[in-house]
Design a protein around this motif. Structure first.
Motif, PDB file in Angstrom:
ATOM      1  N   PRO A   1       0.780  -1.214  -0.126  1.00 14.13           N
ATOM      2  CA  PRO A   1       0.038   0.123  -0.065  1.00 14.13           C
ATOM      3  C   PRO A   1       0.796   1.469   0.160  1.00 14.13           C
TER       4      PRO A   1
ATOM      5  N   THR B   1       0.898   5.719   0.437  1.00 14.40           N
ATOM      6  CA  THR B   1       0.282   6.756   1.128  1.00 14.40           C
ATOM      7  C   THR B   1      -0.779   7.586   0.128  1.00 14.40           C
TER       8      THR B   1
ATOM      9  N   ARG C   1      -1.447  13.569   3.471  1.00 17.24           N
ATOM     10  CA  ARG C   1      -1.534  12.273   3.963  1.00 17.24           C
ATOM     11  C   ARG C   1      -2.574  12.228   5.277  1.00 17.24           C
TER      12      ARG C   1
ATOM     13  N   ARG D   1      -3.216   5.914  13.000  1.00 14.26           N
ATOM     14  CA  ARG D   1      -2.958   4.935  11.947  1.00 14.26           C
ATOM     15  C   ARG D   1      -3.149   5.564  10.771  1.00 14.26           C
ATOM     16  N   GLU D   2      -2.480   5.453   9.776  1.00 14.48           N
ATOM     17  CA  GLU D   2      -2.351   6.227   8.455  1.00 14.48           C
ATOM     18  C   GLU D   2      -3.510   5.455   7.492  1.00 14.48           C
ATOM     19  N   ARG D   3      -4.240   6.248   6.852  1.00 16.24           N
ATOM     20  CA  ARG D   3      -5.019   5.891   5.742  1.00 16.24           C
ATOM     21  C   ARG D   3      -4.104   5.616   4.244  1.00 16.24           C
ATOM     22  N   MET D   4      -4.046   4.385   3.799  1.00 13.32           N
ATOM     23  CA  MET D   4      -3.381   4.105   2.656  1.00 13.32           C
ATOM     24  C   MET D   4      -4.080   3.564   1.566  1.00 13.32           C
TER      25      MET D   4
ATOM     26  N   GLY E   1      -4.676   0.721  -1.111  1.00 12.11           N
ATOM     27  CA  GLY E   1      -4.311  -0.506  -1.295  1.00 12.11           C
ATOM     28  C   GLY E   1      -5.026  -1.347  -2.217  1.00 12.11           C
TER      29      GLY E   1
ATOM     30  N   SER F   1      -3.106   1.773   8.270  1.00 11.62           N
ATOM     31  CA  SER F   1      -1.782   0.943   8.700  1.00 11.62           C
ATOM     32  C   SER F   1      -1.992   0.560  10.029  1.00 11.62           C
ATOM     33  N   ALA F   2      -0.938  -0.262  10.388  1.00  8.77           N
ATOM     34  CA  ALA F   2      -0.941  -0.509  12.218  1.00  8.77           C
ATOM     35  C   ALA F   2      -0.748   0.797  12.984  1.00  8.77           C
TER      36      ALA F   2
END
Length: 352
Positions: A17, A19, A159, A169-172, A174, A185-186
């Motif tokens: 994934p 950013t 981001r 936790r970052e939105r990615m 994928g 993300s974790a």
């Protein structure tokens, strides 16, 4: 799936994934398939319209504000008049026409555009033939810098982070099979958004622009050292909170993942984040676009122009004035902030 979508999907399949900032960067600026690399997005035939395209009054008033700022700073003999992301060059062309009568102003300036789109550079060359183009802010020539950034920062990749306790936790972007999808993300402590722990709660989403700090620091240091001012106009608010990422196609909102490279991708500007990186220069009080334009005299200017208009042209002119200033339209959604030397005053229409 678009050609660019296929490339992004292949990249994610190989490396994992990405950013939202990486995704936006590819969609907007990919050299072959990117949105800005392949089209003129402005106007009725495009995907959106900006204030300079709505009325000549917008560019005229900003030009006169910067000319007054130039006079207030002692009318330096050689200045850089620059615009970031100048669209078709309409704002600058209107600003130059309006300031033609300011003694010495045109003789002192050289016009510079920061623009990477080859399509838009062609349009800008038609509007302002004497301009010089740059890919980056840090290549602008030395001298007092009088700069305009209208709807520039909203198009910079962002981001997105969701608070999870004292971590984020970052939105990615994928994959779900062959389709692009948003995931998380974790959770992890992140220095980048550590300062937002003080004003957010669990589950809150904040947006940050990775390239904004360096750009604002460069402009701030330059303006403090050499003089000038920057007027930044964009939609957004004092501080980012919530998901504002959007795609526009044909003047309508659409799914940002639906057609990579075929839609404009933007997010609201976090003006507090801009202000956080203005040092050692000063920044003005955040002001709505409607109030800013009224302070500069847009209503008397509109009335003067209306005297020579009738019929449909007059109605279009009246609607343009309303669209730029009314709280229910662009008047409150768009905000204005300036950067100026610590020893100077902000440009007209703005307060310290």
């Amino acid at each position: 799936m678009t050609a660019l979508g296929a490339l992004i999907r292949s990249r994610i399949a190989q490396t994992g994934p990405i950013t939202i900032a990486d995704y936006m960067g590819e969609c907007l600026m990919h050299p072959t398939h990117g949105y800005y690399a392949t089209r003129d997005p402005l106007g009725a035939a495009g995907d959106f319209i900006t204030a300079p395209e709505i009325s000549q009054m917008f560019g005229e008033l900003i030009g006169l504000a910067l000319a007054q700022c130039w006079q207030d700073q002692g009318a330096p003999e050689r200045i850089v008049l620059a615009e970031l992301g100048p669209g078709r060059g309409t704002l600058m062309a209107d600003a130059l026409r309006a300031t033609r009568g300011v003694p010495g102003f045109h003789e002192s300036l050289s016009v510079h555009f920061v623009e990477t789109s080859p399509v838009l550079r062609e349009a800008q060359a038609d509007a302002v033939p004497d301009a010089t183009w740059h890919d980056r802010v840090d290549t602008l020539p030395p001298g007092p810098l009088f700069l305009i950034a209208n709807e520039f920062f909203d198009a910079l990749p962002i981001r997105q982070f969701i608070r999870d306790g004292d971590a984020w936790r970052e939105r990615m972007v994928g994959l779900d099979g062959d389709a692009l999808q948003i995931g998380l993300s974790a959770p992890a402590p992140l220095t980048l958004v550590e300062h937002r722990l003080a004003d957010t709660e669990d589950g809150d989403l904040v947006e940050l622009c990775p390239t904004l700090p360096g750009m604002i620091s460069t402009l701030s240091g330059r303006i403090e050292a050499e003089g000038g001012a920057a007027i930044i106009i964009d939609y957004g608010d004092w501080q980012s909170l919530g998901d504002t990422w959007q795609a526009l196609s044909g003047h309508k909102k659409t799914d940002p993942l639906a057609a990579p490279g075929e839609a404009d991708l933007t997010a609201h500007v976090d003006f507090a984040e801009i202000a956080r990186h203005v040092d050692p220069a000063k920044y003005s009080r955040l002001t709505t676009q409607g109030v800013f334009l009224e302070r500069l005299g847009i209503t008397p200017r509109a009335q003067a122009l209306a005297k020579s208009l009738t019929g449909d042209a007059l109605q279009t002119h009246i609607k343009a004035h309303r669209r730029l200033t009314h709280p229910a339209e662009m008047g409150e959604l768009f905000k204005v902030l300036s950067i100026y030397p610590a020893t100077a005053m902000p440009p007209p229409g703005l307060e310290p």
